[in-house]
Design a protein around this motif. Structure first.
Motif, PDB file in Angstrom:
ATOM      1  N   ILE A  86       0.824  -1.219   0.000  1.00 41.62           N
ATOM      2  CA  ILE A  86       0.000   0.000   0.000  1.00 41.62           C
ATOM      3  C   ILE A  86       0.852   1.261   0.000  1.00 41.62           C
ATOM      4  N   ASP A  87       2.077   1.166   0.554  1.00 41.17           N
ATOM      5  CA  ASP A  87       2.983   2.322   0.566  1.00 41.17           C
ATOM      6  C   ASP A  87       3.244   2.838  -0.852  1.00 41.17           C
ATOM      7  N   ASN A  88       3.269   1.922  -1.813  1.00 39.84           N
ATOM      8  CA  ASN A  88       3.651   2.299  -3.177  1.00 39.84           C
ATOM      9  C   ASN A  88       2.598   3.132  -3.904  1.00 39.84           C
ATOM     10  N   VAL A  89       1.404   3.213  -3.336  1.00 40.13           N
ATOM     11  CA  VAL A  89       0.375   4.066  -3.941  1.00 40.13           C
ATOM     12  C   VAL A  89       0.713   5.544  -3.718  1.00 40.13           C
ATOM     13  N   ASN A  90       1.409   5.847  -2.628  1.00 38.47           N
ATOM     14  CA  ASN A  90       1.603   7.242  -2.224  1.00 38.47           C
ATOM     15  C   ASN A  90       2.207   8.120  -3.316  1.00 38.47           C
ATOM     16  N   ALA A  91       3.262   7.620  -3.970  1.00 43.32           N
ATOM     17  CA  ALA A  91       3.912   8.430  -5.006  1.00 43.32           C
ATOM     18  C   ALA A  91       2.975   8.708  -6.179  1.00 43.32           C
ATOM     19  N   GLY A  92       1.932   7.889  -6.305  1.00 41.27           N
ATOM     20  CA  GLY A  92       0.953   8.108  -7.374  1.00 41.27           C
ATOM     21  C   GLY A  92       0.211   9.426  -7.254  1.00 41.27           C
ATOM     22  N   LYS A  93       0.160   9.992  -6.047  1.00 44.27           N
ATOM     23  CA  LYS A  93      -0.529  11.277  -5.868  1.00 44.27           C
ATOM     24  C   LYS A  93       0.116  12.373  -6.708  1.00 44.27           C
ATOM     25  N   THR A  94       1.428  12.270  -6.908  1.00 42.86           N
ATOM     26  CA  THR A  94       2.124  13.299  -7.694  1.00 42.86           C
ATOM     27  C   THR A  94       1.692  13.275  -9.160  1.00 42.86           C
ATOM     28  N   LEU A  95       1.210  12.121  -9.617  1.00 47.36           N
ATOM     29  CA  LEU A  95       0.867  11.973 -11.037  1.00 47.36           C
ATOM     30  C   LEU A  95      -0.319  12.835 -11.444  1.00 47.36           C
ATOM     31  N   PHE A  96      -1.315  12.971 -10.553  1.00 49.77           N
ATOM     32  CA  PHE A  96      -2.471  13.817 -10.872  1.00 49.77           C
ATOM     33  C   PHE A  96      -2.019  15.252 -11.161  1.00 49.77           C
ATOM     34  N   GLU A  97      -1.200  15.760 -10.251  1.00 49.50           N
ATOM     35  CA  GLU A  97      -0.762  17.153 -10.362  1.00 49.50           C
ATOM     36  C   GLU A  97       0.124  17.360 -11.593  1.00 49.50           C
ATOM     37  N   LEU A  98       1.048  16.409 -11.785  1.00 52.38           N
ATOM     38  CA  LEU A  98       1.947  16.542 -12.934  1.00 52.38           C
ATOM     39  C   LEU A  98       1.196  16.376 -14.258  1.00 52.38           C
ATOM     40  N   TYR A  99       0.204  15.530 -14.277  1.00 55.32           N
ATOM     41  CA  TYR A  99      -0.628  15.389 -15.480  1.00 55.32           C
ATOM     42  C   TYR A  99      -1.336  16.711 -15.779  1.00 55.32           C
ATOM     43  N   ASP A 100      -1.896  17.330 -14.758  1.00 55.67           N
ATOM     44  CA  ASP A 100      -2.589  18.614 -14.948  1.00 55.67           C
ATOM     45  C   ASP A 100      -1.624  19.709 -15.396  1.00 55.67           C
ATOM     46  N   LEU A 101      -0.420  19.697 -14.851  1.00 52.37           N
ATOM     47  CA  LEU A 101       0.541  20.778 -15.129  1.00 52.37           C
ATOM     48  C   LEU A 101       1.281  20.599 -16.452  1.00 52.37           C
ATOM     49  N   THR A 102       1.516  19.333 -16.854  1.00 54.88           N
ATOM     50  CA  THR A 102       2.333  19.092 -18.054  1.00 54.88           C
ATOM     51  C   THR A 102       1.536  18.540 -19.221  1.00 54.88           C
TER      52      THR A 102
END
Length: 378
Positions: A86-102
């Motif tokens: 379950i720890d490995n899901v955490n870094a996935g939060k950055t993907l939403f923001e980076l998808y929106d920004l890039t």
């Protein structure tokens, strides 16, 4: 640029995606970094710095770091869904923001990949995700933070809220099984089968109130509410009450320095120490909770006091020697080294400098301090 931003810039300059200086566990093991919650904490905080300063260096660094891991087809170097951690899901939060920004399509694909792990996670009989496949039937407070805000953001953005009820139920289960009615604090972990050597055979609970686990849980409540659909009024009302109750319980144990102890309710005991990561998390949670209207305005003073307490005790801003100390490197239960969750166990884990489990939350708290108009003068 103030001294804290200079310190963060120094850490960024010394780091590459494979060798980030804030991932002390990997450095001690002599291994290259992969896809993990520690780097996720730090990149999330760096993105928050971008959100508040609009300085492109923060976005460029965060994008470069995650882009290095995510391949064009959305698969992620160093990440195996089937590990069911379950720890490995955490870094996935950055993907939403980076998808929106890039707008990079590979980030959108990677979001789906991380979500596919949630769909595969084994569950306790009450319906909560196991913490890891290697920790069967166990719920750890940490895991709620690692997964639920990502899960909620996916549901509200991409899945028509289909599984929001599942998210609310998992929080309710934690309240039912892991909250201590006397103190209002939560135990670190719960074994729903009552089989693990570290648990109480009647309640299934571990023995102690570990600061960082309580911190992760406060952020789990806060960040999940922040990503939820406001129309879920009744469920959010319950979560808001739990968040307020937890903060109220924690404030009873806040030290005069502003910080909290590694084992929260045993401040006077031999060996117990004021710990940075959990104190920084509660500084962030309180300040953001006030900003979002989940806590009364009067609580902001406690969040500021915590932040300033960390700066006074553990932040060294001497040029060339900048560091943030007082960070518990790691704490858990069971595993190969049979961690038993006793008071002595929590005191035995290494205390380090500059690890992202402390620096990330400290940086998040700093962004909330900045939002209040606070200026740092070293």
């Amino acid at each position: 640029m103030d001294a804290i931003e200079m310190y963060i810039s120094e850490l960024m300059e010394k780091s590459t995606p494979d060798r980030p200086v804030w991932n002390i566990e990997k450095l001690l093991q002599g291994k290259k970094s992969g896809w993990n919650y520690i780097d996720g904490c730090m990149i999330k905080a760096i993105l928050e710095m971008y959100a508040i300063t609009k300085n492109p260096k923060y976005l460029e660094f965060a994008d470069g770091f995650i882009d290095h891991r995510v391949r064009e087809d959305g698969t992620i170097d160093g990440y195996d869904v089937e590990e069911k951690n379950i720890d490995n899901v955490n870094a996935g939060k950055t993907l939403f923001e980076l998808y929106d920004l890039t707008g990079k399509e590979k980030y959108r694909k990677a979001i789906d990949l991380v979500y596919s792990q949630i769909e595969r996670m084994p569950r306790t009989k009450e319906g909560n995700f196991w913490h890891k496949n290697i920790y069967p039937n166990q719920v750890w407070l940490d895991g709620l933070y690692m997964c639920q805000p990502f899960y909620m953001e996916y549901e509200t953005r991409f899945n028509n809220k289909k599984n929001c009820g599942d998210i609310y139920r998992q929080f309710l289960n934690v309240k039912t099984h892991m909250k201590d009615t006397e103190t209002g604090l939560y135990y670190h972990a719960y074994d729903s089968e009552r089989k693990m050597f570290w648990c109480d055979k009647v309640t299934g609970l571990s023995q102690n109130f570990w600061l960082r686990a309580l911190g992760w849980y406060s952020m789990a409540l806060l960040d999940t509410m922040d990503k939820a659909d406001p129309s879920d009024a009744e469920e959010l009302k319950q979560m808001k009450e739990e968040f307020l109750d937890l903060i109220d319980a924690m404030l009873k144990y806040q030290d005069e320095s502003g910080m909290w102890y590694q084992i929260v309710n045993l401040g006077g005991m031999d060996g117990n120490y004021l710990e940075t990561s959990g104190s920084a998390i509660f500084s962030y949670a309180i300040l953001k909770g006030v900003r979002l209207g989940y806590l009364p305005e009067s609580y902001a003073q406690f969040g500021k006091k915590a932040f300033e307490g960390i700066c006074n005790k553990y932040l060294d801003l001497e040029k060339g020697n900048m560091s943030l100390g007082g960070i518990c490197l790691v704490a858990g239960l069971g595993g190969k080294d049979r961690r038993n969750g006793t008071y002595d166990y929590y005191m035995s884990e290494p205390v380090v400098k500059d690890d992202a489990k402390g620096v990330g939350p400290f940086l998040l708290a700093y962004t909330e301090m900045k939002r209040t108009g606070w200026e740092f003068y070293s």
